[in-house]
Design a protein around this motif. Structure first.
Motif, PDB file in Angstrom:
ATOM      1  N   PHE A 131      20.122 -28.956  31.922  1.00 20.18           N
ATOM      2  CA  PHE A 131      18.967 -28.148  32.314  1.00 20.18           C
ATOM      3  C   PHE A 131      18.682 -27.018  31.326  1.00 20.18           C
ATOM      4  CE2 PHE A 131      20.799 -29.881  36.245  1.00 20.18           C
ATOM      5  CZ  PHE A 131      19.715 -30.611  36.693  1.00 20.18           C
ATOM      6  N   THR A 132      19.418 -26.978  30.214  1.00 20.63           N
ATOM      7  CA  THR A 132      19.163 -25.960  29.207  1.00 20.63           C
ATOM      8  C   THR A 132      18.109 -26.454  28.227  1.00 20.63           C
ATOM      9  OG1 THR A 132      20.844 -26.768  27.667  1.00 20.63           O
ATOM     10  CG2 THR A 132      21.564 -25.213  29.381  1.00 20.63           C
ATOM     11  N   ASN A 133      17.702 -25.553  27.326  1.00 25.16           N
ATOM     12  CA  ASN A 133      16.721 -25.925  26.298  1.00 25.16           C
ATOM     13  C   ASN A 133      17.408 -26.271  24.986  1.00 25.16           C
ATOM     14  OD1 ASN A 133      17.616 -23.413  25.572  1.00 25.16           O
ATOM     15  ND2 ASN A 133      15.576 -22.519  25.270  1.00 25.16           N
ATOM     16  N   THR A 134      18.654 -26.781  25.079  1.00 20.77           N
ATOM     17  CA  THR A 134      19.452 -27.094  23.889  1.00 20.77           C
ATOM     18  C   THR A 134      18.716 -28.021  22.929  1.00 20.77           C
ATOM     19  OG1 THR A 134      21.527 -26.810  25.100  1.00 20.77           O
ATOM     20  CG2 THR A 134      21.616 -28.120  23.088  1.00 20.77           C
ATOM     21  N   ILE A 135      18.147 -29.100  23.461  1.00 17.82           N
ATOM     22  CA  ILE A 135      17.473 -30.071  22.598  1.00 17.82           C
ATOM     23  C   ILE A 135      16.256 -29.444  21.936  1.00 17.82           C
ATOM     24  CG2 ILE A 135      16.190 -32.235  22.544  1.00 17.82           C
ATOM     25  CD1 ILE A 135      19.169 -32.619  22.783  1.00 17.82           C
ATOM     26  N   ARG A 136      15.473 -28.715  22.696  1.00 16.64           N
ATOM     27  CA  ARG A 136      14.260 -28.101  22.135  1.00 16.64           C
ATOM     28  C   ARG A 136      14.612 -27.138  21.001  1.00 16.64           C
ATOM     29  NH1 ARG A 136      11.610 -23.513  23.024  1.00 16.64           N
ATOM     30  NH2 ARG A 136      12.862 -22.967  24.841  1.00 16.64           N
ATOM     31  N   VAL A 137      15.654 -26.330  21.200  1.00 16.12           N
ATOM     32  CA  VAL A 137      16.072 -25.383  20.170  1.00 16.12           C
ATOM     33  C   VAL A 137      16.583 -26.123  18.935  1.00 16.12           C
ATOM     34  CG1 VAL A 137      17.758 -23.582  19.603  1.00 16.12           C
ATOM     35  CG2 VAL A 137      16.573 -23.537  21.806  1.00 16.12           C
ATOM     36  N   THR A 138      17.380 -27.176  19.152  1.00 14.40           N
ATOM     37  CA  THR A 138      17.919 -27.942  18.033  1.00 14.40           C
ATOM     38  C   THR A 138      16.801 -28.602  17.231  1.00 14.40           C
ATOM     39  OG1 THR A 138      19.962 -28.389  19.259  1.00 14.40           O
ATOM     40  CG2 THR A 138      19.481 -29.824  17.384  1.00 14.40           C
ATOM     41  N   ILE A 139      15.822 -29.188  17.923  1.00 16.17           N
ATOM     42  CA  ILE A 139      14.680 -29.821  17.245  1.00 16.17           C
ATOM     43  C   ILE A 139      13.900 -28.791  16.450  1.00 16.17           C
ATOM     44  CG2 ILE A 139      12.440 -30.915  17.617  1.00 16.17           C
ATOM     45  CD1 ILE A 139      14.642 -32.898  17.949  1.00 16.17           C
ATOM     46  N   SER A 140      13.679 -27.619  17.036  1.00 17.53           N
ATOM     47  CA  SER A 140      12.922 -26.572  16.362  1.00 17.53           C
ATOM     48  C   SER A 140      13.624 -26.123  15.081  1.00 17.53           C
ATOM     49  CB  SER A 140      12.742 -25.372  17.303  1.00 17.53           C
ATOM     50  OG  SER A 140      12.082 -24.304  16.651  1.00 17.53           O
ATOM     51  N   THR A 141      14.940 -25.921  15.166  1.00 14.33           N
ATOM     52  CA  THR A 141      15.710 -25.503  13.988  1.00 14.33           C
ATOM     53  C   THR A 141      15.717 -26.605  12.936  1.00 14.33           C
ATOM     54  OG1 THR A 141      17.129 -24.167  15.415  1.00 14.33           O
ATOM     55  CG2 THR A 141      17.934 -24.637  13.192  1.00 14.33           C
ATOM     56  N   LEU A 142      15.840 -27.844  13.377  1.00 21.84           N
ATOM     57  CA  LEU A 142      15.861 -28.987  12.463  1.00 21.84           C
ATOM     58  C   LEU A 142      14.543 -29.099  11.709  1.00 21.84           C
ATOM     59  CD1 LEU A 142      17.457 -31.390  11.441  1.00 21.84           C
ATOM     60  CD2 LEU A 142      16.783 -32.658  13.485  1.00 21.84           C
ATOM     61  N   ARG A 143      13.441 -28.925  12.406  1.00 19.84           N
ATOM     62  CA  ARG A 143      12.130 -28.972  11.754  1.00 19.84           C
ATOM     63  C   ARG A 143      12.025 -27.915  10.655  1.00 19.84           C
ATOM     64  NH1 ARG A 143       8.888 -29.409  17.402  1.00 19.84           N
ATOM     65  NH2 ARG A 143       8.471 -31.662  17.414  1.00 19.84           N
ATOM     66  N   LYS A 144      12.462 -26.700  10.985  1.00 22.68           N
ATOM     67  CA  LYS A 144      12.361 -25.603  10.016  1.00 22.68           C
ATOM     68  C   LYS A 144      13.206 -25.887   8.781  1.00 22.68           C
ATOM     69  CE  LYS A 144      11.386 -22.101  13.525  1.00 22.68           C
ATOM     70  NZ  LYS A 144      11.921 -20.905  14.253  1.00 22.68           N
ATOM     71  N   LYS A 145      14.401 -26.446   8.976  1.00 19.10           N
ATOM     72  CA  LYS A 145      15.275 -26.723   7.837  1.00 19.10           C
ATOM     73  C   LYS A 145      14.731 -27.852   6.965  1.00 19.10           C
ATOM     74  CE  LYS A 145      19.646 -25.019   9.713  1.00 19.10           C
ATOM     75  NZ  LYS A 145      21.068 -25.345  10.028  1.00 19.10           N
ATOM     76  N   LEU A 146      14.110 -28.849   7.599  1.00 18.25           N
ATOM     77  CA  LEU A 146      13.528 -29.950   6.826  1.00 18.25           C
ATOM     78  C   LEU A 146      12.263 -29.501   6.105  1.00 18.25           C
ATOM     79  CD1 LEU A 146      13.945 -32.948   9.298  1.00 18.25           C
ATOM     80  CD2 LEU A 146      15.177 -32.589   7.153  1.00 18.25           C
TER      81      LEU A 146
END
Length: 222
Positions: free
Chosen positions: A186-201
């Motif tokens: 129920f956390t936003n773990t995936i959303r945060v990980t995707i957001s960080t991944l996008r920025k790094k790419l």
């Protein structure tokens, strides 16, 4: 990849779990056969690392049940029983691989990754889509020749999305395959990980959000 370790020696189980997590592998641990059968029913594992001589339901019976009831799950027996007869019996029970203790940790990791690939369509260890190149053995990612430094979870999520070959993966599926049972769904773990991944790419964004469904990797946007 998600792995279940079935090992009744807590020190060894913890050491394997720590080592595999450092390799970006999601790991759960149980110490007896009854718990192993329960966990396999609840969670979607790629590989079970199974000791034979465990409390409760014997490891041989656990192996037989997994092979019969969960044929998509691979079983690697990791046990002190190291004679040729022991190994032959393990394979007769349906084990996919057999490693005797003591063992070399890099070999265990290599065998786990080889077993994981059996459950997937044939794919090279290096994935390339658009300008992104992912080397699953060296654990390296580049975009247009530029090195992209990712955390273990970010690498795991990117690899899952690239191996989906343009398919959509739900947040639940990503959480299930890249995290262990300690992750809160129920956390936003995936959303945060995707957001960080996008920025790094970097831009243009290659990981697309599909509303109501999940995420997909689109290499054509490079």
């Amino acid at each position: 990849m998600r792995v279940l370790i079935v090992e009744d020696e807590p020190f060894l189980a913890d050491a394997i779990q720590t080592g595999l997590r450092r390799e970006g592998i999601a790991v759960d641990v149980v110490h007896d056969g009854d718990a192993a059968l329960e966990y396999v029913t609840i969670n979607d594992y790629d590989v079970i690392v199974l000791d034979r001589d465990i409390p409760g339901v014997h490891g041989d019976q656990v192996c037989g049940r997994i092979v019969a009831e969960h044929p998509q799950v691979r079983v690697l027996m990791l046990t002190a029983a190291r004679t040729l007869d022991d190994k032959v019996l393990g394979f007769e029970l349906g084990a996919d691989d057999y490693v005797a203790k003591p063992f070399d940790f890099p070999e265990l990791v290599a065998r786990l990754r080889a077993l994981e690939r059996r459950n997937q369509p044939a794919a090279p260890p290096t994935l390339a889509d658009g300008g992104v190149r992912l080397d699953s053995f060296r654990r390296e990612v580049t975009r247009n020749g530029r090195r992209v430094r990712l955390s273990r979870k970010e690498f795991a999520v990117l690899e899952l999305l690239m191996r989906a070959d343009g398919g959509v993966l739900s947040a639940e599926r990503l959480l299930e395959k890249a995290w262990d049972m300690n992750a809160d769904p129920f956390t936003n773990t995936i959303r945060v990980t995707i957001s960080t991944l996008r920025k790094k790419l970097g831009e243009p964004w290659m990981i697309q959000t599909v509303p109501g469904c999940g995420y997909r990797f689109d290499g054509s946007r490079d």
